[in-house]
Design an enzyme around this catalytic site. Structure first.
Site, PDB file in Angstrom:
ATOM      1  N   HIS A  17      45.902  51.427   9.284  1.00 19.22           N
ATOM      2  CA  HIS A  17      44.549  50.977   9.503  1.00 19.22           C
ATOM      3  C   HIS A  17      43.766  51.218   8.519  1.00 19.22           C
ATOM      4  O   HIS A  17      42.789  50.556   8.225  1.00 19.22           O
ATOM      5  CB  HIS A  17      44.264  51.587  10.891  1.00 19.22           C
ATOM      6  CG  HIS A  17      42.847  51.185  11.293  1.00 19.22           C
ATOM      7  ND1 HIS A  17      42.512  50.114  11.641  1.00 19.22           N
ATOM      8  CD2 HIS A  17      41.712  51.827  11.675  1.00 19.22           C
ATOM      9  CE1 HIS A  17      41.259  49.948  12.044  1.00 19.22           C
ATOM     10  NE2 HIS A  17      40.721  51.054  12.046  1.00 19.22           N
ATOM     11  N   GLU A  52      44.450  51.951  20.834  1.00 20.38           N
ATOM     12  CA  GLU A  52      44.536  53.270  20.423  1.00 20.38           C
ATOM     13  C   GLU A  52      45.239  54.368  21.582  1.00 20.38           C
ATOM     14  O   GLU A  52      45.531  53.488  22.806  1.00 20.38           O
ATOM     15  CB  GLU A  52      43.064  54.155  20.217  1.00 20.38           C
ATOM     16  CG  GLU A  52      42.025  53.446  19.170  1.00 20.38           C
ATOM     17  CD  GLU A  52      41.114  54.079  18.861  1.00 20.38           C
ATOM     18  OE1 GLU A  52      40.836  55.231  19.326  1.00 20.38           O
ATOM     19  OE2 GLU A  52      40.057  53.468  18.282  1.00 20.38           O
ATOM     20  N   ASP A  62      39.043  50.714  21.954  1.00 24.06           N
ATOM     21  CA  ASP A  62      37.874  50.977  21.486  1.00 24.06           C
ATOM     22  C   ASP A  62      37.139  49.752  21.235  1.00 24.06           C
ATOM     23  O   ASP A  62      37.211  49.380  19.763  1.00 24.06           O
ATOM     24  CB  ASP A  62      37.992  51.943  20.390  1.00 24.06           C
ATOM     25  CG  ASP A  62      36.677  52.242  19.581  1.00 24.06           C
ATOM     26  OD1 ASP A  62      35.517  51.890  20.175  1.00 24.06           O
ATOM     27  OD2 ASP A  62      36.798  52.683  18.550  1.00 24.06           O
ATOM     28  N   GLN A  99      28.616  47.014  13.212  1.00 24.94           N
ATOM     29  CA  GLN A  99      29.293  48.122  12.775  1.00 24.94           C
ATOM     30  C   GLN A  99      29.019  47.914  11.499  1.00 24.94           C
ATOM     31  O   GLN A  99      28.489  49.025  10.677  1.00 24.94           O
ATOM     32  CB  GLN A  99      30.860  48.230  13.250  1.00 24.94           C
ATOM     33  CG  GLN A  99      31.488  49.427  12.483  1.00 24.94           C
ATOM     34  CD  GLN A  99      33.007  49.325  12.779  1.00 24.94           C
ATOM     35  OE1 GLN A  99      33.573  48.442  13.520  1.00 24.94           O
ATOM     36  NE2 GLN A  99      33.514  50.295  12.294  1.00 24.94           N
ATOM     37  N   THR A 104      33.991  51.690  26.204  1.00 24.52           N
ATOM     38  CA  THR A 104      35.376  51.923  25.672  1.00 24.52           C
ATOM     39  C   THR A 104      36.303  51.878  26.971  1.00 24.52           C
ATOM     40  O   THR A 104      35.868  52.528  27.967  1.00 24.52           O
ATOM     41  CB  THR A 104      35.541  53.291  24.857  1.00 24.52           C
ATOM     42  OG1 THR A 104      34.575  53.419  23.865  1.00 24.52           O
ATOM     43  CG2 THR A 104      36.925  53.877  24.459  1.00 24.52           C
TER      44      THR A 104
HETATM   45 CA    CA Z   1      38.394  53.425  17.007  1.00 22.27          CA
END
Ligand code: CA
Length: 411
Positions: free
Chosen positions: A126, A194, A226, A233, A250
């Site tokens: 990732h 995740e 997430d 971002q 989240t």
């Molecule tokens: Ca994350």
């Protein structure tokens, strides 16, 4: 194996026994600790009371799992052993059976009051993909990445339970070619698949938790999404890291799989030889820095779009916990930390749309023929996960699901 009518290979069989917080229609305000077995939910405190296990009642009385998290490893082990006993030994059937409720009759809630929330970045696949997409002229991995588990502190108060709708966030964005930033609903809303770790057994400031002690503070595991606004971002993250592109929501699964249920899923890490981490990130016993053989599946509107393999993660959850406390920062019962997006080496193993669509350049196709690079309003994302259990069984970690709702109109 059990007096219950639960198949030996049921994904929520006796080797799993996840915890959650539930209410019933009859008592919608009374949040209670439930333990899932098969398609039933055991009202844990009521069963403990009925089975003469009074010492366990306070930790199991809800309205969150925090009292159980605070009780520590000894209490977790004793409670799990007690649950196995009363759900298998016919001598307890009469006392316990009245406290089993069909799953379809309960409503699940956020399992804990979240204390602090940290999110890591532990998948090298990732991190390399994101590096190539966001910083094509720089090395794919940051120079510090193999020396420490990178993380940031997230927003504990916006962690929500599976099934909660997610309102598309608004914020600032500025593409590389834009002359000035603009404000509006995110146009690159994404997911990150995740695992999240629930922490219990508080420590005091100045105290460190070693890699080998870490498992004593990890109560259990949830699937964690997430949600990430990539446009917000990308414009805000230098130099202090993720902020409003992440903090709006989240999602976590309602059922918390005890770490003890994942004993059979513990595996060696893929390898940390180049470079070897500093001693505080190593296990003195040799087994403390474990990986987990958990298979995740990501679906968008019913189409499976990815199979991220947790077994490929570079850093162990134990190393993350050791790193998080090496400066003396204390742990609180109810802390959660996320693993970071799980991505394997193959395209169909990528745990975010950013990677699956390669920054929007390679949209992917759903079963209805539509294509996606990022999320549209009305889209539903569901993540499930499973792991090998004891005795060759396969245990489920449940699911985390959420649907995107349009941005609320400006006042
Ligand atoms: Ca994350």
């Amino acid at each position: 194996m059990t007096w219950l009518d639960v198949a030996a290979d049921h994904p929520f069989g006796i080797t799993n026994l996840p915890y959650g917080i539930f209410t019933t229609a009859a008592e919608p305000e009374r949040r209670r600790v439930g333990v899932r077995v098969g398609d039933l939910v055991l009202d844990a405190a009521a069963a403990a009371h009925a089975a003469d296990c009074e010492y366990a009642v306070p930790a199991l009385s809800g309205p969150t799992l925090n009292p159980l998290l605070a009780a520590g490893k000894g209490a977790w082990d004793a409670t799990r052993a007690w649950l196995v006993t009363v759900l298998t030994d016919p001598a307890y059937r009469e006392a316990v059976e009245p406290h089993l409720i069909p799953l379809a009759e309960v409503t699940m809630h956020l399992p804990l009051e979240v204390a602090d929330y940290v999110d890591f970045y532990a998948s090298d696949n990732h991190a390399m993909n994101v590096g190539k997409i966001f910083r094509p002229d720089s090395p794919a991995l940051p120079v510090n990445w193999k020396h420490l588990p990178i993380g940031y502190h997230g927003r504990a108060g916006t962690i929500v339970v599976s099934g909660t709708d997610i309102v598309r966030p608004s914020g600032q964005r500025k593409g590389p070619q834009d002359p000035a930033p603009v404000y509006g609903p995110s146009i690159r809303l994404d997911i990150e698949a995740e695992l999240g770790y629930l922490v219990g057994g508080a420590t005091t400031m100045g105290e460190r938790v070693s890699v080998d002690e870490a498992a004593d503070h990890i109560f259990g595991v949830v699937i964690l999404n997430d949600w990430s606004a990539r446009d917000i971002q990308a414009w805000e993250y230098v130099p202090l890291g993720p902020f409003l592109g992440k903090s709006f929501a989240t999602s976590i699964s309602a059922w918390v799989t005890p770490l003890a249920a994942l004993d059979a899923a513990r595996i060696a890490l893929p390898g940390q030889d180049d470079p070897v981490p500093l001693p505080y990130l190593q296990s003195a016993s040799g087994t403390g820095a474990f990986g987990l053989d958990v298979q995740v599946e990501v679906s968008l509107n019913g189409t499976v779009v990815s199979h991220p393999p947790y077994s490929t993660m570079y850093w162990s959850p134990a190393q993350m916990l050791a790193h998080m406390t090496v400066n003396g920062a204390s742990l609180r019962a109810g802390d959660i930390y996320g693993s970071g997006t799980i991505s394997g080496p193959e395209r169909e193993q990528r745990g975010s749309f950013l990677e699956l669509s390669w920054g929007g350049q390679e949209p992917f196709t759903l079963a209805d023929g539509s294509t996606r690079s990022y999320l549209e309003d009305g889209d539903t994302v569901t993540m499930t996960a499973w792991a090998p259990g004891a005795d060759g069984t396969r245990i489920s970690l449940g699911e985390v699901s959420g649907t995107i709702r349009p941005t609320a109109p400006e006042a």
